[in-house]
Design a protein around this motif. Structure first.
Motif, mmCIF file in Angstrom:
data_model
loop_
_atom_site.group_PDB
_atom_site.id
_atom_site.type_symbol
_atom_site.label_atom_id
_atom_site.label_comp_id
_atom_site.label_asym_id
_atom_site.label_seq_id
_atom_site.Cartn_x
_atom_site.Cartn_y
_atom_site.Cartn_z
ATOM 1 N N SER A 121 0.977 -1.309 -0.048
ATOM 2 C CA SER A 121 -0.036 -0.112 -0.138
ATOM 3 C C SER A 121 0.769 1.362 -0.088
ATOM 4 O O SER A 121 1.999 1.423 0.667
ATOM 5 N N PRO A 122 0.494 2.350 -0.661
ATOM 6 C CA PRO A 122 1.158 3.684 -0.713
ATOM 7 C C PRO A 122 1.194 4.186 0.636
ATOM 8 O O PRO A 122 1.844 4.923 0.936
ATOM 9 N N ASP A 123 0.082 3.917 1.509
ATOM 10 C CA ASP A 123 0.042 4.111 2.955
ATOM 11 C C ASP A 123 0.813 3.226 3.906
ATOM 12 O O ASP A 123 0.242 3.062 5.191
ATOM 13 N N TYR A 124 1.382 2.233 3.485
ATOM 14 C CA TYR A 124 2.040 1.468 4.405
ATOM 15 C C TYR A 124 2.846 2.032 5.533
ATOM 16 O O TYR A 124 3.723 2.978 5.195
ATOM 17 N N ILE A 125 2.825 1.782 6.530
ATOM 18 C CA ILE A 125 3.410 2.584 7.971
ATOM 19 C C ILE A 125 4.262 1.555 8.612
ATOM 20 O O ILE A 125 3.979 0.589 9.299
ATOM 21 N N SER A 126 5.784 1.696 8.586
ATOM 22 C CA SER A 126 6.748 1.006 8.816
ATOM 23 C C SER A 126 6.998 1.238 10.547
ATOM 24 O O SER A 126 7.018 2.278 10.905
ATOM 25 N N TYR A 127 7.041 0.143 11.301
ATOM 26 C CA TYR A 127 7.317 0.145 12.596
ATOM 27 C C TYR A 127 8.812 -0.083 12.848
ATOM 28 O O TYR A 127 9.419 0.007 14.007
ATOM 29 N N ARG A 128 9.701 -0.186 11.818
ATOM 30 C CA ARG A 128 10.839 -0.866 11.839
ATOM 31 C C ARG A 128 12.118 -0.113 12.005
ATOM 32 O O ARG A 128 13.417 -0.642 12.002
ATOM 33 N N SER A 129 11.870 1.262 12.000
ATOM 34 C CA SER A 129 13.143 2.136 12.402
ATOM 35 C C SER A 129 12.646 3.162 13.314
ATOM 36 O O SER A 129 11.515 3.437 13.361
ATOM 37 N N GLU A 130 13.684 3.988 13.572
ATOM 38 C CA GLU A 130 13.322 5.108 14.369
ATOM 39 C C GLU A 130 12.632 4.641 15.856
ATOM 40 O O GLU A 130 12.470 3.431 16.160
ATOM 41 N N SER A 131 12.922 5.491 17.009
ATOM 42 C CA SER A 131 12.491 5.168 18.155
ATOM 43 C C SER A 131 10.980 5.590 18.410
ATOM 44 O O SER A 131 10.367 4.968 19.155
#
Length: 407
Positions: A121-131
């Motif tokens: 999705s163009p609105d995929y939201i990743s949890y996998r980087s940043e704090s």
């Protein structure tokens, strides 16, 4: 003579009691709350359901902003919005105008949730980087805990698996040594609640530190040093109480621990009710005042749980919070031309935003609306209008003396 007449008129007005002024009914208050919550939440949920959140949401940053905004602001918007709307969306469907609006929002949110964890999705939201995702994953998890049958169980198995994987990916990072501990604890607590493998160390560490950081009379220190702000409401009381509820249900904690945390939140809710002025204003102090009505999350949750102290009547909380909401949301000062929240407290005031605040951060405002999770026939909504504590105090009425508690 002219000025004497003006002074006399002002004096007469100032002597009017709340009983002489027209107060809205509970039904009118509820309709206003629903309209306002929808006004705040709709742009986030509707756009994410249609895969246009990243395209359409403006991204405004505080002066001196220090995060990678495009990697954090969209998850902030999602998590903070749905943590506040969840109890309302958990209500059963009905054929009222409110019921139809609620069903439509729930339907769109389920689509939005699926889009948010779909890598295609163009609105995929990743949890996998940043704090920062450590924080906002917890608000997503909190929404699932607050409305499991409405928001978690209807998701398809692929989407559920994707959320679990995103949540577990957070274990590669650590956050600040303060209220952030509860974010990790709550997300892991949600995993426990659905029968997934969870990290008991993160859960227990967050609870143990909160116990150590309790300073008395319902206040927790936010880390080793006390901060005078609204984080006891934004985060600490609601998340600690709900995390302990999961642990008790799963026989991982003693009920006495939950009962004590709940008693402390109830006591803290008394403070929140008392700081609402007769005019429906409250002090703009401490960090994160751009979260607006989130300052009253603990009061709203205590009312939702029907645990208010005996002398704090549901109708007086309804009246006080409604007055605050009218002051903040009747006008357009807190919204841009497209209906998105703007940086500020009561207006576009970017200078008061913190260096971690962007547009998505502001949607924590929905947390003040938790009490919409009580059905329309609950006494919170049906009881006649009642003055809140400061309104009674400044009108010369009898009020309960406030005094510290020892737990």
């Amino acid at each position: 003579m002219k000025y004497k007449l003006i002074f006399s008129a002002l004096l007469i007005c100032s002597q009017l009691t709340h009983a002489q002024k027209k107060a809205s009914t509970g039904a009118e208050d509820r309709a206003f709350w629903v309209k306002t919550l929808n006004r705040i939440a709709y742009p986030v949920i509707h756009n994410l359901a249609n895969e246009t959140l990243k395209k359409n949401m403006p991204v405004e940053k505080a002066p001196g902003y220090g995060l990678n905004v495009n990697k954090v602001t969209y998850l902030e918007a999602l998590g903070r919005t749905i943590a506040g709307v969840a109890p309302w969306l958990a209500l059963p469907d009905d054929d009222t105008a409110e019921g139809k609006l609620r069903k439509n929002m729930r339907t769109e949110l389920l689509k939005a949730l699926a889009n948010s964890v779909n890598p295609e999705s163009p609105d995929y939201i990743s949890y996998r980087s940043e704090s920062q995702p450590i924080v906002d994953a917890a608000y997503v998890a909190h929404a699932f805990l607050r409305a499991p049958k409405a928001l978690w169980e209807p998701l398809d198995e692929v989407t559920k698996k994707r959320f679990v994987e995103e949540f577990k990916s957070l274990r590669t990072r650590s956050g600040a040594y303060n209220n952030w501990l509860l974010f990790s604890g709550l997300t892991e607590g949600f995993l426990l609640s659905i029968g997934e493998q969870y990290d008991p160390a993160r859960v227990q560490f967050s609870i143990n530190k909160m116990k150590e950081w309790y300073v008395g009379d319902s206040w927790y220190s936010d880390g080793e040093k006390f901060s005078m702000d609204y984080y006891n409401s934004y985060v600490i009381h609601p998340m600690l109480v709900d995390l302990l509820k999961v642990l008790v249900d799963k026989k991982k904690a003693q009920k006495a621990d939950y009962d004590l945390a709940l008693k402390r939140m109830v006591r803290y809710s008394e403070y929140l009710e008392r700081i609402i002025s007769p005019e429906g204003t409250y002090p703009a102090y401490g960090r994160s005042i751009t979260y607006r009505t989130a300052a009253f999350q603990a009061l709203a949750q205590t009312a939702l749980m029907e645990k208010l102290p005996e002398y704090v009547k549901p109708a007086q909380v309804r009246g006080a919070l409604s007055k605050v909401m009218h002051n903040l949301y009747d006008g357009k000062q807190n919204f841009d031309d497209q209906g998105w929240l703007v940086l500020g407290f009561n207006g576009h005031q970017p200078e008061v935003a913190d260096t971690y605040t962007s547009t998505g951060s502001l949607y924590m405002a929905t947390l003040g609306f938790l009490t919409l999770g009580l059905p329309a026939d609950n006494k919170f909504w049906t009881d006649p209008p009642a003055p809140w504590t400061s309104l009674k105090a400044w009108s010369g009425e009898s009020i309960k003396k406030d005094y510290k508690v020892e737990y």
